[in-house]
Design a protein around this motif. Structure first.
Motif, mmCIF file in Angstrom:
data_model
loop_
_atom_site.group_PDB
_atom_site.id
_atom_site.type_symbol
_atom_site.label_atom_id
_atom_site.label_comp_id
_atom_site.label_asym_id
_atom_site.label_seq_id
_atom_site.Cartn_x
_atom_site.Cartn_y
_atom_site.Cartn_z
ATOM 1 N N ILE A 66 0.549 -1.097 -0.064
ATOM 2 C CA ILE A 66 0.036 -0.133 -0.115
ATOM 3 C C ILE A 66 0.936 1.200 -0.089
ATOM 4 O O ILE A 66 1.676 1.344 0.680
ATOM 5 C CB ILE A 66 -1.067 -0.010 1.000
ATOM 6 N N SER A 67 0.751 2.011 -0.660
ATOM 7 C CA SER A 67 1.410 3.288 -0.920
ATOM 8 C C SER A 67 0.288 4.696 -0.944
ATOM 9 O O SER A 67 -0.858 4.535 -1.274
ATOM 10 C CB SER A 67 2.147 3.407 -2.286
ATOM 11 N N SER A 121 -6.750 9.637 -5.683
ATOM 12 C CA SER A 121 -6.045 8.384 -5.101
ATOM 13 C C SER A 121 -5.710 7.475 -6.262
ATOM 14 O O SER A 121 -6.909 7.288 -7.078
ATOM 15 C CB SER A 121 -6.859 7.674 -4.026
ATOM 16 N N PHE A 122 -4.683 6.810 -6.393
ATOM 17 C CA PHE A 122 -4.158 5.948 -7.485
ATOM 18 C C PHE A 122 -3.574 4.598 -6.740
ATOM 19 O O PHE A 122 -3.209 3.830 -7.262
ATOM 20 C CB PHE A 122 -3.355 6.476 -8.269
ATOM 21 N N SER A 190 -3.902 -10.451 -6.862
ATOM 22 C CA SER A 190 -2.544 -9.799 -7.225
ATOM 23 C C SER A 190 -1.396 -10.652 -6.887
ATOM 24 O O SER A 190 -0.589 -10.742 -7.777
ATOM 25 C CB SER A 190 -2.640 -8.309 -6.797
ATOM 26 N N GLY A 191 -1.547 -10.892 -5.791
ATOM 27 C CA GLY A 191 -0.330 -11.818 -5.294
ATOM 28 C C GLY A 191 -0.159 -13.147 -5.878
ATOM 29 O O GLY A 191 0.702 -13.694 -5.984
ATOM 30 N N SER A 192 -1.402 -13.764 -5.983
ATOM 31 C CA SER A 192 -1.618 -15.046 -6.741
ATOM 32 C C SER A 192 -1.339 -14.969 -8.033
ATOM 33 O O SER A 192 -0.252 -15.961 -8.512
ATOM 34 C CB SER A 192 -3.183 -15.558 -6.709
ATOM 35 N N ASP A 200 -1.808 -0.856 -6.083
ATOM 36 C CA ASP A 200 -1.792 0.440 -6.787
ATOM 37 C C ASP A 200 -2.615 0.410 -7.836
ATOM 38 O O ASP A 200 -2.692 -0.977 -8.653
ATOM 39 C CB ASP A 200 -0.269 0.404 -7.173
ATOM 40 N N LEU A 201 -3.473 0.861 -8.327
ATOM 41 C CA LEU A 201 -4.524 0.993 -9.452
ATOM 42 C C LEU A 201 -3.926 0.822 -10.969
ATOM 43 O O LEU A 201 -4.137 0.043 -11.740
ATOM 44 C CB LEU A 201 -5.332 2.390 -9.523
ATOM 45 N N GLN A 202 -2.827 1.570 -11.104
ATOM 46 C CA GLN A 202 -2.070 1.321 -12.277
ATOM 47 C C GLN A 202 -1.570 -0.215 -12.257
ATOM 48 O O GLN A 202 -1.717 -0.711 -13.625
ATOM 49 C CB GLN A 202 -0.822 2.278 -12.564
ATOM 50 N N ALA A 203 -0.889 -0.697 -11.173
ATOM 51 C CA ALA A 203 -0.566 -2.159 -11.327
ATOM 52 C C ALA A 203 -1.737 -2.878 -11.587
ATOM 53 O O ALA A 203 -1.434 -3.962 -12.161
ATOM 54 C CB ALA A 203 0.539 -2.288 -9.962
#
Length: 517
Positions: A66-67, A121-122, A190-192, A200-203
Motif C-alpha cells: 500500500i502506498s 487516489s491511485f 494480485s499476489g496469486s 496500486d491502481l496502475q499495477a
C-alpha cells in the motif's frame, strides 16, 4: 500541486474550527474553497491531454503493498474542477449559518478534502480511506444542521434529521462493505497472479485477472459504489438525505458525493475488472451479462426518478428524485461501453453536479429559508416570481439546463449518452428519451406552480408579506454555477479534450480490448 487541494481543505477545516468569530470562520472557509478551485483551474490551464500526472507516490504500508499514491488524469481533473466549483458555491450559500458556524465549516471542508482525495487516489486502499472520510461528515451536517418539513411533529425535528442522516450513513457503509470485500479480493489475487501483493491502481489495471474472478468481483464492486451513485433500487437514501440536508450539504450531496460512487464504478470496477462486463454465455430472465442488468437498472432509475418527481408535493423532494433520474443517465452512459457514451457519462457527472447544486441552492436557500415551507400548495399563492424575481430567473435557467436545453452542459452530456445507447442498446435509448420528456413535465410543473402560481380569489393586489432580498453571496454563488454550465454547454471541448484521451489511455486497455463496443 493538486495534492494541495486536500491539504488546503484540511488546513481550512482546522482554521475554521479554531476561528474566534463566525465571520472569520466563513471567510477562512471561503478562502480554502477558492484555493482548491484556483489549483484545479491552474492545472486545467497547463494540462496536456492524455497525460497521467503523478502527484505523490511514497510507501505507506509497504508490507501490504500500500502506498500514498496520488495521481490525476483528465477524468480526475474534470471532477476536481467540479469539486472546487461546488465547494465554493456551497460556502457562499451557507453564509447565513449562525448555529455552531465554526463546526459547520470544519465538517464541510473535511468532506471536501475527502472528495478531493478520492479523485486523486491511485492506490485502492487510499481511495477507500478518503471515500470513508467523505461520507462521515455528511452524517453530522444533516443530523445537526438539517432542515425538516414545517409540519413535523413538535419535538421530533431532530429525530427526522437523524433518521435521514443515519439512513445515508447505513446505505453508504453497506456499499463500502462490498467495495472493501472486492478490494481484499483484488489484493489476494494480485499476489496469486504476479507473486507481489499490491493495491496500486496502475499495477492492478495491468494484471490479467481470470475471467471467472472478474465475473464475480465486478458486480460486487460496481454495486458497492453504485449505492452512493443512487442506482435503483438502492436509491432511497438519496431523496430523504437531500430533503433533510442543509442547503450546502444538499448541493454537495448531489453535486459531488454522488459522483464519488459513479467515479468508483468507472475507475475501479470497470477499469480493473472489465471482463466482468462480458457475456455470461447463458441467459437468466433475458439477461445475458452484468452489463444488461445494470443498464436496465439505470433505465428504471431514469424513468422511476422522473415519474416520482412528477407527483411530489414537496419542492425539495422533486429535486431529490430528479437527481436519481439524472444519475441514471450516468450509469446508462457507462453501460453503453462506447467512447461517446463513456465521455457523456463523465461529462454528465460534471454537468449534473453543477445543475443540481444550483437547483438545491434555489430551493433550499432562496425559497425555503425565506418562506419556511417546501409545500407546492403553500408556495403557489405566494407568486414568488414577483417577490424574489432573482430566484425565479435563476430557477428558470437552472431548469433549462436540467432538461437538456441546447447551450447548457446538460444537453451535451445527455446527447452523447443517448447516441452511445442508440448504437448498442437502441430500445433503452428510446426509454431514456421518454424519461427526458417526463423530466420536462415535472420541471415545468415545479416552475409554474412555485414561481408563477395563481393568486387566490380572496387575495388582494399583494398576497403575503415581503421576503428578505437575495443577498450578494447568493448572487455570486448562482453566477458561478450558471457560468460553469453555460461555459461547458457552449464550449464542451474544454472538458472533452481531457476526458477522451483519458479513456484512450493504457489504464482502460482491458475495457477497450474486451467489453468495449
Amino acid at each position: 500541486m493538486l495534492a494541495w487541494t486536500i491539504y488546503v481543505s484540511i488546513a481550512g477545516a482546522l482554521a475554521a474550527r479554531l476561528a474566534p468569530s463566525k465571520q472569520l470562520a466563513r471567510i477562512l472557509a471561503l478562502l480554502a474553497a477558492l484555493s482548491g478551485l484556483a489549483l484545479s483551474l491552474t492545472a486545467l490551464a497547463h494540462w496536456q491531454p492524455g497525460q497521467l500526472v503523478t502527484v505523490a507516490n511514497v510507501p505507506w504500508i509497504p508490507q501490504l503493498g500500500i502506498s500514498y499514491h496520488l495521481a490525476a488524469d483528465g477524468i480526475s481533473l474534470t471532477l476536481l474542477l467540479l469539486t472546487g466549483i461546488a465547494a465554493t458555491a456551497g460556502i457562499l450559500f451557507s453564509w447565513n449559518i449562525n448555529e455552531r458556524t465554526q463546526e459547520f465549516f470544519a465538517f464541510y471542508l473535511v468532506l471536501i478534502a475527502g472528495v478531493y482525495g478520492v479523485f486523486l487516489s491511485f492506490d485502492l486502499f487510499l481511495l477507500f480511506v478518503f471515500y470513508e472520510i467523505a461520507i462521515i461528515p455528511k452524517y453530522f451536517l444533516i443530523a445537526i444542521w438539517g432542515s425538516v418539513p414545517r409540519d413535523a411533529a413538535p419535538g421530533k425535528e431532530g429525530s427526522q434529521r437523524e433518521y435521514a442522516a443515519m439512513k445515508l450513513a447505513l446505505y453508504s457503509f453497506a456499499g463500502s462493505a462490498l467495495v472493501l470485500a472486492g478490494m481484499v479480493a483484488a489484493w489476494v489475487m494480485s499476489g496469486s497472479v504476479t507473486g507481489t501483493h499490491t493495491l496500486d491502481l496502475q499495477a492492478l489495471a495491468a494484471i490479467p485477472f481470470t475471467q471467472h474472478f472478474q465475473m464475480w468481483a465486478f458486480p460486487m464492486v460496481f454495486v458497492g459504489f453504485a449505492v452512493l451513485a443512487g442506482m435503483w433500487p438502492f436509491h432511497t437514501w438519496a431523496p430523504t438525505g437531500h430533503a433533510a440536508a442543509p442547503t450546502a450539504a444538499s448541493m454537495l450531496l448531489a453535486g459531488v458525493v454522488m459522483k464519488l460512487g459513479a467515479y468508483g464504478c468507472l475507475r475501479v470496477a470497470m477499469m480493473l475488472f472489465p471482463a466482468g462486463l462480458n457475456p455470461w454465455g447463458f441467459h437468466v430472465l433475458g439477461f445475458g451479462s452484468w452489463r444488461d442488468v445494470i443498464a436496465v437498472l439505470a433505465i428504471i432509475g431514469i424513468v422511476y426518478g422522473a415519474s416520482v418527481a412528477l407527483v411530489q408535493r414537496d419542492f425539495k423532494f422533486i429535486i431529490g428524485y430528479s437527481s436519481v433520474s439524472h444519475m441514471g443517465f450516468v450509469l446508462l452512459g457507462l453501460m453503453t461501453l462506447t467512447q461517446i457514451g463513456l465521455d457523456g457519462a463523465v461529462l454528465q457527472m460534471f454537468s449534473h453536479g453543477i445543475i443540481a447544486g444550483l437547483l438545491f441552492a434555489v430551493v433550499g436557500r432562496m425559497v425555503y429559508d425565506r418562506t419556511h415551507t417546501r409545500q407546492l400548495s403553500e408556495l403557489s399563492p405566494m407568486r414568488l416570481a414577483h417577490v424574489i424575481p432573482f430566484a425565479a430567473v435563476t430557477f428558470v435557467l437552472a431548469a433549462m439546463a436540467s432538461i437538456g436545453m441546447p447551450g447548457f452542459s446538460g444537453f451535451v452530456a445527455e446527447f452523447q449518452i443517448i447516441v452511445g445507447a442508440w448504437r448498442t442498446l437502441p430500445w433503452m435509448a428510446a426509454i431514456a428519451g421518454a424519461g427526458i420528456l417526463i423530466g420536462i413535465a415535472f420541471t415545468w410543473r415545479a416552475l409554474t406552480t412555485v414561481f408563477f402560481g395563481e393568486r387566490p380569489a380572496h387575495a388582494g393586489a399583494d398576497h403575503g408579506h415581503p421576503l428578505p432580498p437575495i443577498t450578494l453571496p447568493e448572487k455570486l454563488g448562482s453566477l458561478l454555477l450558471l457560468v460553469s454550465t453555460l461555459t461547458v454547454g457552449l464550449y464542451p471541448a474544454i472538458l472533452t479534450r481531457l476526458i477522451l484521451p483519458a479513456l484512450q489511455s493504457p489504464l482502460f486497455d482491458g475495457l477497450r480490448n474486451g467489453a468495449w463496443r
